[in-house]
Design a protein around this motif. Structure first.
Motif, PDB file in Angstrom:
ATOM      1  N   ARG A 198     -42.705 -20.149   7.557  1.00 38.92           N
ATOM      2  CA  ARG A 198     -43.082 -20.517   9.339  1.00 38.92           C
ATOM      3  C   ARG A 198     -42.776 -21.930   9.694  1.00 38.92           C
ATOM      4  NH1 ARG A 198     -45.797 -16.227   7.230  1.00 38.92           N
ATOM      5  NH2 ARG A 198     -46.127 -14.353   8.622  1.00 38.92           N
ATOM      6  N   GLN A 199     -43.378 -22.764   8.830  1.00 41.79           N
ATOM      7  CA  GLN A 199     -43.279 -24.245   9.232  1.00 41.79           C
ATOM      8  C   GLN A 199     -41.938 -24.705   9.056  1.00 41.79           C
ATOM      9  OE1 GLN A 199     -45.623 -25.953  10.550  1.00 41.79           O
ATOM     10  NE2 GLN A 199     -47.503 -25.715   9.933  1.00 41.79           N
ATOM     11  N   ALA A 200     -41.116 -24.355   8.080  1.00 43.69           N
ATOM     12  CA  ALA A 200     -39.795 -24.741   8.339  1.00 43.69           C
ATOM     13  C   ALA A 200     -38.900 -24.390   9.154  1.00 43.69           C
ATOM     14  CB  ALA A 200     -39.286 -24.424   6.725  1.00 43.69           C
ATOM     15  N   ARG A 201     -39.232 -23.192   9.538  1.00 36.32           N
ATOM     16  CA  ARG A 201     -38.315 -22.530  10.756  1.00 36.32           C
ATOM     17  C   ARG A 201     -38.798 -23.099  11.973  1.00 36.32           C
ATOM     18  NH1 ARG A 201     -38.636 -18.362  14.548  1.00 36.32           N
ATOM     19  NH2 ARG A 201     -36.554 -17.381  14.933  1.00 36.32           N
ATOM     20  N   ALA A 202     -39.786 -23.560  12.254  1.00 38.91           N
ATOM     21  CA  ALA A 202     -40.557 -24.301  13.433  1.00 38.91           C
ATOM     22  C   ALA A 202     -39.898 -25.548  13.590  1.00 38.91           C
ATOM     23  CB  ALA A 202     -42.015 -24.185  13.418  1.00 38.91           C
ATOM     24  N   GLN A 203     -39.981 -26.151  12.325  1.00 41.34           N
ATOM     25  CA  GLN A 203     -39.106 -27.609  12.428  1.00 41.34           C
ATOM     26  C   GLN A 203     -37.833 -27.567  12.480  1.00 41.34           C
ATOM     27  OE1 GLN A 203     -41.757 -29.707  12.164  1.00 41.34           O
ATOM     28  NE2 GLN A 203     -40.453 -31.670  12.127  1.00 41.34           N
ATOM     29  N   ARG A 204     -37.046 -26.517  12.174  1.00 39.27           N
ATOM     30  CA  ARG A 204     -35.786 -26.345  12.353  1.00 39.27           C
ATOM     31  C   ARG A 204     -35.402 -26.193  13.752  1.00 39.27           C
ATOM     32  NH1 ARG A 204     -32.744 -21.914  12.953  1.00 39.27           N
ATOM     33  NH2 ARG A 204     -34.363 -20.839  11.848  1.00 39.27           N
ATOM     34  N   LEU A 205     -36.502 -25.310  14.475  1.00 38.54           N
ATOM     35  CA  LEU A 205     -35.964 -24.817  15.890  1.00 38.54           C
ATOM     36  C   LEU A 205     -36.497 -26.064  16.696  1.00 38.54           C
ATOM     37  CD1 LEU A 205     -37.587 -21.337  15.987  1.00 38.54           C
ATOM     38  CD2 LEU A 205     -35.195 -22.011  16.284  1.00 38.54           C
ATOM     39  N   ARG A 206     -37.315 -26.985  16.376  1.00 38.17           N
ATOM     40  CA  ARG A 206     -37.682 -28.210  17.164  1.00 38.17           C
ATOM     41  C   ARG A 206     -36.360 -28.880  17.420  1.00 38.17           C
ATOM     42  NH1 ARG A 206     -42.701 -28.064  14.222  1.00 38.17           N
ATOM     43  NH2 ARG A 206     -44.442 -28.055  15.650  1.00 38.17           N
ATOM     44  N   ALA A 207     -35.625 -29.380  16.215  1.00 40.66           N
ATOM     45  CA  ALA A 207     -34.570 -30.124  16.430  1.00 40.66           C
ATOM     46  C   ALA A 207     -33.364 -29.183  17.422  1.00 40.66           C
ATOM     47  CB  ALA A 207     -33.805 -30.038  15.080  1.00 40.66           C
ATOM     48  N   GLU A 208     -33.270 -27.976  17.174  1.00 39.98           N
ATOM     49  CA  GLU A 208     -32.300 -27.191  17.940  1.00 39.98           C
ATOM     50  C   GLU A 208     -32.594 -27.326  19.574  1.00 39.98           C
ATOM     51  OE1 GLU A 208     -31.624 -23.381  16.406  1.00 39.98           O
ATOM     52  OE2 GLU A 208     -31.189 -24.129  14.472  1.00 39.98           O
ATOM     53  N   VAL A 209     -33.702 -27.159  19.767  1.00 37.54           N
ATOM     54  CA  VAL A 209     -34.427 -27.400  21.092  1.00 37.54           C
ATOM     55  C   VAL A 209     -34.331 -28.929  21.673  1.00 37.54           C
ATOM     56  CG1 VAL A 209     -36.467 -27.291  22.737  1.00 37.54           C
ATOM     57  CG2 VAL A 209     -35.986 -25.535  20.932  1.00 37.54           C
ATOM     58  N   SER A 210     -34.278 -29.791  21.013  1.00 39.43           N
ATOM     59  CA  SER A 210     -33.989 -31.106  21.457  1.00 39.43           C
ATOM     60  C   SER A 210     -32.663 -31.323  21.476  1.00 39.43           C
ATOM     61  CB  SER A 210     -34.664 -32.077  20.139  1.00 39.43           C
ATOM     62  OG  SER A 210     -34.266 -33.436  20.521  1.00 39.43           O
ATOM     63  N   GLY A 211     -31.718 -30.859  20.607  1.00 37.74           N
ATOM     64  CA  GLY A 211     -30.452 -30.937  20.956  1.00 37.74           C
ATOM     65  C   GLY A 211     -29.691 -30.130  22.098  1.00 37.74           C
ATOM     66  N   ILE A 212     -30.261 -28.751  22.367  1.00 35.13           N
ATOM     67  CA  ILE A 212     -29.815 -28.310  23.547  1.00 35.13           C
ATOM     68  C   ILE A 212     -30.444 -28.883  25.011  1.00 35.13           C
ATOM     69  CG2 ILE A 212     -30.080 -26.064  24.830  1.00 35.13           C
ATOM     70  CD1 ILE A 212     -30.072 -24.671  22.362  1.00 35.13           C
ATOM     71  N   ALA A 213     -31.348 -29.630  24.899  1.00 39.69           N
ATOM     72  CA  ALA A 213     -31.820 -30.278  25.832  1.00 39.69           C
ATOM     73  C   ALA A 213     -31.025 -31.597  26.217  1.00 39.69           C
ATOM     74  CB  ALA A 213     -33.366 -30.806  25.757  1.00 39.69           C
ATOM     75  N   HIS A 214     -30.945 -32.134  25.112  1.00 40.32           N
ATOM     76  CA  HIS A 214     -29.871 -33.510  25.220  1.00 40.32           C
ATOM     77  C   HIS A 214     -28.834 -33.067  25.793  1.00 40.32           C
ATOM     78  CE1 HIS A 214     -27.381 -36.809  23.758  1.00 40.32           C
ATOM     79  NE2 HIS A 214     -28.566 -37.512  24.056  1.00 40.32           N
ATOM     80  N   GLU A 215     -28.057 -32.069  25.384  1.00 43.00           N
ATOM     81  CA  GLU A 215     -26.650 -31.719  25.557  1.00 43.00           C
ATOM     82  C   GLU A 215     -26.825 -31.375  27.149  1.00 43.00           C
ATOM     83  OE1 GLU A 215     -24.040 -29.826  22.054  1.00 43.00           O
ATOM     84  OE2 GLU A 215     -25.189 -28.570  23.393  1.00 43.00           O
ATOM     85  N   SER A 216     -27.586 -30.725  27.674  1.00 35.31           N
ATOM     86  CA  SER A 216     -27.736 -30.337  29.297  1.00 35.31           C
ATOM     87  C   SER A 216     -27.993 -31.475  30.000  1.00 35.31           C
ATOM     88  CB  SER A 216     -29.004 -29.087  29.093  1.00 35.31           C
ATOM     89  OG  SER A 216     -28.669 -27.940  28.468  1.00 35.31           O
ATOM     90  N   PHE A 217     -28.931 -32.345  29.580  1.00 37.04           N
ATOM     91  CA  PHE A 217     -29.110 -33.504  30.324  1.00 37.04           C
ATOM     92  C   PHE A 217     -28.040 -34.432  30.313  1.00 37.04           C
ATOM     93  CE2 PHE A 217     -33.857 -32.814  29.070  1.00 37.04           C
ATOM     94  CZ  PHE A 217     -33.772 -31.763  29.659  1.00 37.04           C
ATOM     95  N   ASP A 218     -27.627 -34.632  29.430  1.00 40.47           N
ATOM     96  CA  ASP A 218     -26.270 -35.742  29.144  1.00 40.47           C
ATOM     97  C   ASP A 218     -25.101 -35.118  29.758  1.00 40.47           C
ATOM     98  OD1 ASP A 218     -25.851 -38.304  28.095  1.00 40.47           O
ATOM     99  OD2 ASP A 218     -24.571 -37.640  26.544  1.00 40.47           O
ATOM    100  N   GLY A 219     -24.864 -33.856  29.875  1.00 40.56           N
ATOM    101  CA  GLY A 219     -23.865 -33.293  30.719  1.00 40.56           C
ATOM    102  C   GLY A 219     -24.295 -32.785  31.860  1.00 40.56           C
TER     103      GLY A 219
END
Length: 627
Positions: A198-219
């Motif tokens: 559960r912790q490993a999946r949550a940590q991976r999803l944190r990175a994915e959420v951050s990546g999508i947010a960065h793409e949306s804001f940067d673009g």
């Protein structure tokens, strides 16, 4: 399989903790001493409380009076123990916090330093969101168990002392302790095993959420102009919902196990009272001993939780540590040499490509191992301007990257003044050559800071000289605060051409001996571009910015015509070289390409002349035309 996974997480998690202790042994020792002091005082306080109840309170109740001296002695003992416990808490928390934050700061620096050491090809394979997560949340997760670790170590010492104290009191009460403490440990192990995925999946999803947010804001410009706000919001909401569900799963598991971890010590206390009452009736123990043991079980409930905290955070720590190590262990960095080029009075540099071949790494190439450049050889003589011309995908930007050693060739050499760039020190290479890329990058800072970059010797005089040579001094002087004007993130308050001229001035302020321009003036008016290139070619450049050799990736006929020599490339190979007029007369492909570029320029100019007939832009969306 679950048992194996649990053992693996526990083993790797303990390895992470050992690494932390090796790096911060002194601070850890201070924290553990404080924790052991706290634990020791808990055992002592149990004895003192038992003595106060059994030897002071009960006799006083029977006599109907309390001796002042006895009461003062009991109060002094309890106060002294409390003071020592506070000292232990202070040492433990201060040491643990200091250790945790030092490790986080140290590894953030290491990760960031590693980012800068790794080649661009590695960065292209990793999203910005992932890189941000590695340097922030992953580092935090890796060292999260450090805060309760000294407390847990002190608690283990305290438990050993408690077991010894129980056996010294009564074997039956000791057996109760031997039943409760292993049960607590076993429950924590089960908790850790279930928490790990559960912790490993949550940590991976944190990175994915951050990546999508960065793409949306940067673009944001693309998202708004293409009307994709709803779709991007839905994409982000979907992944954020997954993260929410993952964190709820973590919280739900904690909600199940936390009450159990709280209940076991309470059940132990109840068992002690039941068994203790029976032993008291048998005359095996005294009231003082029974109260001491019962009090000990009561106050042990909270410290024992520290072991659970460490075990519960180990899965998250392992997940974060694995992601951090992936960066620190990444290969592909380009080591620098020890050679230094003497800049004193050296003048412009000579750039030489000798039979250079280059292929993208297998992970990036389509098909794998596809060659980008082959048998590339040419020279940019000192003080001369050479233009690189070729169709899209011909390898022009790769040549520019090789010239400043963003990548290394598979074979062949790239030399500055006859020295292979791989033999130069980082400082010597950076002081000799400068690249102005296609896409300008502006820091969210002042104009002065963006150009000077805190480099020694780059004062306001040099800054203004660079701005004049980049044809940027006029618009900078007109800004509200001149050099002190804040330009916004990525220079959002400036036009595209202004941003390009600022990045050009930044490169010039470093007094490079070779300037590489990768289509660096594409957003600038052709007349301004011609003035810039004419100034750069002049041997009498502005004061404070010496003349330099120039390698320019060019598209416009006027720009190409200013070059002393033109290198025409197709499919990664040098097809022809000569002056602009010579290539126009002898190379049909060159003629077609330059004519196509020129026709595109004419069409854009005609479209701009119809500006009065163009419908107004939507409110809030403005395009600034560079002048």
């Amino acid at each position: 399989m679950a048992s194996k996974t649990s053992r693996d997480v526990l083993s790797r998690g303990l390895g992470v903790l050992r690494q932390a202790i090796r790096e911060q042994p002194r601070i850890f020792s201070v924290a553990v001493v404080g924790s052991v002091l706290f634990g020791g005082m808990i055992i002592v306080s149990a004895r003192v409380v038992g003595s106060v109840i059994g030897e002071v309170a009960l006799p006083a109740i029977e006599r109907g009076e309390v001796g002042a001296g006895t009461l003062a002695l009991a109060a002094t003992a309890l106060f002294g123990i409390s003071v020592l416990r506070v000292a232990g808490i202070f040492g433990r928390r201060l040491g643990a916090g200091y250790m945790q934050y030092r490790l986080q700061a140290s590894y953030r620096r290491r990760v960031t330093r590693r980012y800068l050491e790794l080649p661009l090809s590695w960065h292209h394979r990793n999203s910005t969101g992932t890189l941000l997560s590695n340097a922030n949340s992953d580092v935090e997760a890796a060292w999260y168990p450090i805060a309760p670790l000294p407390f847990a170590v002190g608690t283990l010492v305290m438990l050993v002392g408690a077991i010894v104290s129980l056996f010294a009191t009564d074997w039956a009460l000791a057996l109760v302790g031997l039943a409760v403490f292993p049960a607590l440990f076993a429950l924590n192990v089960v908790y850790s095993r279930r928490m790990a995925p559960r912790q490993a999946r949550a940590q991976r999803l944190r990175a994915e959420v951050s990546g999508i947010a960065h793409e949306s804001f940067d673009g944001a410009l693309v998202v708004k102009t293409m009307g994709r706000e709803a779709q991007e919001t839905a994409r982000f909401a979907g992944r954020a919902g997954e993260l929410r569900d993952s964190l709820i799963a973590v919280g739900r598991l904690r909600g199940i196990f936390d009450p159990l971890l709280e209940t076991l010590p309470s059940l132990g206390t109840l068992a002690v009272l039941v068994v203790g009452a029976f032993r008291l009736r048998q005359g095996a123990i005294s009231v003082t001993e029974l109260v001491s043991v019962a009090f000990l079980f009561t106050v042990l409930a909270f410290p024992v939780r520290a072991i659970g905290w460490v075990l519960a955070e180990l899965p998250r720590s392992v997940a974060g540590w694995d992601r951090v190590r992936r960066v620190l262990d990444a290969t592909g960095e380009m080591p620098y040499g020890q050679r230094v080029l003497d800049r004193a009075g050296a003048g412009p540099a000579t750039l030489t490509f000798d039979d250079v071949h280059y292929s993208y790494p297998p992970a990036e190439a389509h098909p794998p191992g596809a060659q980008v450049l082959g048998e590339v050889g040419f020279t940019v003589p000192a003080g001369r301007t050479v233009a690189l011309v070729g169709p899209t995908g011909a390898g022009k930007s790769t040549i520019a990257s090789l010239a400043v050693r963003l990548v290394d060739p598979d074979s062949g050499t790239v030399c500055l003044d006859g020295v292979d760039v791989r033999e130069l020190t980082s400082a010597s290479l950076a002081g000799t050559v400068a690249l102005v890329a296609q896409v300008p990058f502006i820091f969210d800072d002042t104009v002065r800071a963006n150009i000077a970059l805190d480099r020694p010797g780059v004062d306001d005089e040099v800054v203004w000289a660079a701005l004049r040579l980049a044809e940027a001094d006029g618009f900078v002087a007109a800004l509200p605060d001149g050099l002190d004007t804040m330009v916004g993130e990525r220079g959002t308050s400036l036009s595209g051409g202004q941003r390009q001229r600022l990045t050009l001035a930044r490169a010039l302020a470093g007094r490079p001996r070779l300037l590489v321009l990768d289509d660096a003036t594409s957003a600038v008016d052709p007349r301004v571009e011609a003035a810039i290139l004419a100034g750069l070619r002049s041997s009498t450049a502005a004061a404070g910015v010496p003349a330099a050799s120039i390698l320019v990736v060019a598209y416009r006929r006027a720009t190409i015509a200013l070059a002393d020599e033109v290198i025409y490339v197709e499919q990664g190979r040098v097809v022809a070289r000569g002056t602009h007029s010579e290539l126009l007369a002898t190379v049909p492909g060159y003629v077609d390409l330059v004519t196509a570029y020129e026709q595109a320029e004419v069409e854009r100019a005609q479209e701009s002349s119809y500006g009065d007939d163009v419908a107004p832009l939507p409110s809030g969306l403005e395009i600034e035309v560079d002048r």
